[in-house]
Design a protein around this motif. Structure first.
Motif: not given
Length: 219
Positions: A115-129
């Motif tokens: 579940a954590l892997k699925t959730s992390m798939a939609g998060i882009k570190i570059g956009e957050i930075e």
């Protein structure tokens, strides 16, 4: 046909560890009751031996007591064996429960990881930075705007140390004066200095002159 040739009998399921443990515990309880009953008989026989005179009667009582004691020792041995069996089964059951708990925990962790892997798939570190950098820039701009809005005008910016020392000295004198007067002291400008009007009182008569004997002196 099954009655004539005989059919395969259905095998009963093997008892679980809980059932086997309960059985041995119940058997141990039965043996404990028998041992207590024999102890009661031994106490009674002991009293009879003391009451009987030495001789054949006392010897018969002693023989009976020996038989009861042998029976008690037998029950105690059986009880000790059952207690050992119960202990071993409880240890096995405890280990089995630990394995089941570990398996359940492993399954839960596996599902959580997926579940954590699925959730992390939609998060882009570059956009957050990039978003954080943009927020920092906006906060800096907001601080500059606040500094500009809070700027004071028509206020002397140049104050020398002499003026600062005079101001601090005046504040010290003011604080010392307030401390001396006390917090409950009424300010002078609130104090009424006029005396309250006194009611009309009779004017006392002038004292008469008297001589050395206390008699009035004629005018």
């Amino acid at each position: 046909m099954k009655r004539m040739f005989g059919g395969k009998k259905e095998e009963k399921p093997a008892p679980s560890l809980h059932e086997a443990t309960d059985t041995t515990v119940k058997r141990t309880g039965v043996l404990e009751d028998k041992i207590k009953a024999l102890d009661k008989q031994l106490v009674e026989l002991k009293g009879q031996i003391k009451a009987a005179r030495p001789g054949p009667a006392q010897n018969r009582i002693k023989q009976r007591a020996m038989q009861v004691l042998k029976q008690k020792r037998m029950y105690e041995g059986q009880r000790n064996q059952l207690e050992g069996i119960t202990w071993n089964m409880e240890q096995v059951n405890f280990a089995h429960e630990n394995i089941k708990t570990a398996q359940h925990t492993a399954d839960a962790l596996k599902g959580s990881a997926a579940a954590l892997k699925t959730s992390m798939a939609g998060i882009k570190i570059g956009e957050i930075e990039d978003n954080m950098d943009e927020l920092n820039d906006l906060m800096e701009d907001a601080n500059e705007i606040n500094d500009a809005l809070g700027r004071s005008y028509a206020v002397e910016d140049d104050i020398d140390e002499a003026e600062l020392d005079d101001e601090l000295a005046a504040l010290d004198e003011q604080i010392a004066l307030e401390t001396e007067l006390g917090d409950s002291e009424t300010p002078a400008y609130l104090t009424d200095t006029t005396e309250p009007a006194q009611p009309n009182q009779p004017v006392p008569a002038a004292a008469e002159e008297t001589d050395e004997f206390g008699l009035p002196v004629s005018a």
